[in-house]
Design an enzyme around this catalytic site. Structure first.
Site, PDB file in Angstrom:
ATOM      1  N   LYS A   1      20.221 -11.789  14.599  1.00 59.16           N
ATOM      2  CA  LYS A   1      19.220 -10.959  15.251  1.00 59.16           C
ATOM      3  C   LYS A   1      17.940 -11.768  15.451  1.00 59.16           C
ATOM      4  O   LYS A   1      17.464 -12.432  14.524  1.00 59.16           O
ATOM      5  CB  LYS A   1      18.938  -9.726  14.390  1.00 59.16           C
ATOM      6  CG  LYS A   1      18.183  -8.616  15.074  1.00 59.16           C
ATOM      7  CD  LYS A   1      18.168  -7.378  14.191  1.00 59.16           C
ATOM      8  CE  LYS A   1      17.514  -6.203  14.880  1.00 59.16           C
ATOM      9  NZ  LYS A   1      17.558  -4.979  14.052  1.00 59.16           N
TER      10      LYS A   1
ATOM     11  N   GLU B   1      24.545  10.207   9.698  1.00 61.22           N
ATOM     12  CA  GLU B   1      23.675  11.352   9.408  1.00 61.22           C
ATOM     13  C   GLU B   1      24.438  12.524   8.805  1.00 61.22           C
ATOM     14  O   GLU B   1      23.924  13.223   7.920  1.00 61.22           O
ATOM     15  CB  GLU B   1      22.955  11.792  10.683  1.00 61.22           C
ATOM     16  CG  GLU B   1      21.905  10.817  11.181  1.00 61.22           C
ATOM     17  CD  GLU B   1      22.471   9.702  12.038  1.00 61.22           C
ATOM     18  OE1 GLU B   1      21.700   8.818  12.450  1.00 61.22           O
ATOM     19  OE2 GLU B   1      23.705   9.723  12.300  1.00 61.22           O
TER      20      GLU B   1
ATOM     21  N   ARG C   1      22.387  15.355  15.050  1.00 58.96           N
ATOM     22  CA  ARG C   1      23.782  14.955  14.896  1.00 58.96           C
ATOM     23  C   ARG C   1      24.426  15.607  13.678  1.00 58.96           C
ATOM     24  O   ARG C   1      25.641  15.523  13.491  1.00 58.96           O
ATOM     25  CB  ARG C   1      23.874  13.438  14.772  1.00 58.96           C
ATOM     26  CG  ARG C   1      23.074  12.681  15.808  1.00 58.96           C
ATOM     27  CD  ARG C   1      23.273  11.205  15.730  1.00 58.96           C
ATOM     28  NE  ARG C   1      24.581  10.844  16.266  1.00 58.96           N
ATOM     29  CZ  ARG C   1      25.057   9.597  16.283  1.00 58.96           C
ATOM     30  NH1 ARG C   1      24.340   8.630  15.779  1.00 58.96           N
ATOM     31  NH2 ARG C   1      26.231   9.349  16.786  1.00 58.96           N
TER      32      ARG C   1
END
Length: 626
Positions: free
Chosen positions: A270, A358, A386
């Site tokens: 990253k 979640e 969600r």
């Protein structure tokens, strides 16, 4: 969007002149780049990304990490004939550049400009734009089935998913289905070891073993059966260096030729190519505002920075955790963004990061509550949606003391429709026994968080927006749990302000008072259930107007209206809030004003309502209709 091929060299925007990007109008141009020039093309893209994203803000680290990978994808696959799906879409900037949208990066994430995520309205190359994680594999499964049913031969479906997003439950549901079929689906696992934070859980351990082979792992061509993906029905290819375009192209060519489910394991870093982002353990350069293109640091500000809502919450939670050993915290791969990091440093055994999951986070918190703890579930508002079933059936049905802390509630600004937290109170307002607190400032956030964690009879939620918490607003008096912020002896209008729009309501009240209209402003603090004192205040006024940073449909205003009707209180009520629509990206204040939420527009709405006109037509100050 304007394609680069339409602009002359003199018309190219800053950042394009003198680079190979001026020749890229679409994927066909990417495929035409000589192999020997691919490294230079990748460097041009990185330089362009650093310049543009540091100037405008956006997702920097994720995109720097997928430059070579995206180039290889567009050289092997024929977009849009072959569908290339990005999960999550914040790693699609390079894809936008290679599909002819580099000229639009000067307006990245600005109102009316380039979206920070894939956008079907922008390009035929963008198949899906929902930036919620772990969804791409399910889209891919459906598209592959559609191709089969339509008899579309020779097409591939490619899903690019990070190892962080792979921790989500939907991803595993999709793997279960894709691996059982024979359809040509290529999953590219972009493994950089993190999402916002290092990837957690058993999957992270398994990927580590694949990256560091031992006696019982795979070999490079995937012929052994010890990796999990092979056992699920995939041909596993990798791991491959995600910053070697040639190696990537070779392995993607193999994946395409197999015409079956394949998982390509690409290893990336990253922020690759930008020193400050590569060594960014705190992930400050995942998403940035305006920062220095050399150091990656924000521009210096005059005086100390104002406290954000998130930082106020983080400090308040730490103080509560110091006093109560039964407080624990749960998050879904957002330890730092939601403010849990200070508590995690001091009490690591009491903070649980469950990955991008979640639903699991909520039900795991329910289990913690059953075991005698009071969990804090810290999520962005948009991501709690969600897990509504889990809030309803796993927490509320059992009347468990779980506190949901919802950051980025309401309008979030440049991230657009998938990130606005504008549905949480509509959804949570339907949950029996759940109390919702909406603080107006940092001081109230501290107070309401303490009250929420003291509540043991059922679940609670505390919501607040993105940005600076702002100065505290004084009360005239307290009526039960309701704060009266302004009061008039003439009981014409009661403005009910939910949360951080209170200062806007006070401004509107002052303007109405100048016109001889008596206005009181009430902050319920606890939005649900409606306090008896708030109903009494409403009954003593000629008009009630509610103001909220949430959808009007099923929102707090409509809930109050139902309470008034149930109690036979005949005071007319008007609800101001966000429309039943997906709102675009843009500055928070502008989007609020577009929805009729500014002091001037509240004044106008009150005047229209007093005149008996229920439909309020807002006219901006420039005279143009809105």
């Amino acid at each position: 969007m304007t394609e680069l091929s339409e602009a002359s060299a003199d018309e190219q925007p800053t950042g394009l002149q003198g680079t190979r990007l001026t020749t890229i109008a679409g994927p066909h141009d990417v495929r035409a780049v000589p192999t020997g020039q691919l490294a230079a093309l990748a460097q041009d893209i990185r330089t362009f990304l650093i310049e543009k994203v540091c100037a405008s803000g956006g997702h920097l680290g994720p995109n720097l990490g997928v430059v070579e990978l995206t180039i290889a994808l567009h050289r092997v696959f024929d977009s849009p004939r072959d569908a290339i799906l990005f999960d999550t879409g914040h790693q699609a900037y390079v894809h936008k550049i290679l599909t002819g949208r580099a000229a639009d990066f000067d307006r990245l994430r600005q109102a009316g400009g380039l979206s920070g995520y894939p956008s079907r309205a922008e390009s035929m190359h963008d198949w899906c734009e929902n930036s919620h994680a772990s969804t791409s594999l399910s889209y891919a499964d459906g598209l592959a089935k559609a191709n089969e049913l339509r008899g579309r031969q020779g097409r591939s479906v490619v899903a690019v998913i990070g190892d962080g997003a792979m921790t989500g439950g939907m991803a595993w549901e999709a793997l279960n289905n894709i691996g059982a079929g024979r359809r040509p689906v290529v999953i590219v696992l972009n493994d950089n070891g993190r999402s916002y934070a290092p990837t957690t859980g058993a999957l992270a351990h398994h990927l580590h073993t694949l990256k560091h082979p031992g006696d019982h792992t795979h070999i490079a061509d995937g012929r052994t059966a010890s990796d999990l993906f092979t056992r699920l029905g995939f041909t596993y290819l990798g791991p491959v260096d995600g910053h070697d375009t040639g190696a990537l192209q070779n392995v993607l060519d193999q994946a395409r030729a197999l015409r079956r489910p394949v998982l390509v394991h690409a290893l990336t870093v990253k922020g690759w190519g930008f020193g400050p982002a590569e060594g960014d353990e705190a992930d400050c350069l995942h998403a940035v505002g305006t920062v220095d293109a050399v150091t990656g640091k924000p521009a210096p500000t005059a005086g100390p920075p104002a406290a954000s809502w998130t930082s106020v919450f983080g400090q308040a939670l730490l103080e509560l955790a110091d006093a109560r050993e039964d407080l624990v915290a749960v998050t879904a791969s957002m330890l730092r963004p939601t403010g849990l990091y200070p508590m995690a440093v001091k009490y690591p055994e009491r903070v649980f990061d469950v990955g991008i999951a979640e639903q699991h986070a909520v039900t795991s918190a329910a289990g913690l509550a059953m075991g005698g703890f009071h969990p804090i579930v810290a999520l962005y508002s948009t991501f709690l949606t969600r897990a509504v079933d889990q809030v309803l059936m796993d927490v509320a049905l059992h009347r468990l003391p779980v506190t949901f802390v919802l950051d980025r509630a309401g309008i979030t600004g440049p991230d657009g429709p998938s990130h606005h937290g504008m549905w949480d109170t509509s959804l949570l307002g339907m949950v029996p026994g759940l109390r919702i607190a909406v603080p107006r400032d940092g001081g109230q956030l501290r107070s309401l968080l303490r009250e929420a964690t003291d509540h043991e009879a059922g679940p609670t939620a505390v919501r607040f927006p993105k940005g600076t918490a702002g100065p505290g607003l004084q009360t005239v008096r307290r009526a039960g749990s309701v704060d009266i912020l302004s009061e008039s002896g003439i009981r014409d209008v009661l403005l009910v302000s939910y949360g951080p729009l209170a200062s806007m309501c006070l401004q509107a009240a002052a303007q109405l008072t100048e016109q001889g209209i008596g206005v009181s402003v009430a902050d319920p603090r606890w939005a649900t259930p409606a306090a008896p004192e708030l109903l009494e205040l409403a009954a003593r006024h000629r008009l009630v107007v509610t103001v909220e940073d949430n959808s009007r449909t099923g929102g707090l205003g409509s809930t109050l209206a139902q309470h008034l009707a149930d109690n036979a209180i005949a005071t007319p009520i008007r609800t101001l809030g966000l429309p039943r629509a997906f709102l675009p990206h843009g500055p928070r204040e502008q989007l609020l004003a577009d929805a009729g939420l500014s002091a001037r527009q509240i004044v106008h709405a009150v005047l229209r309502a007093r005149a008996g006109k229920s439909h309020v037509r807002i006219t901006p100050s420039d005279g143009s209709p809105r």
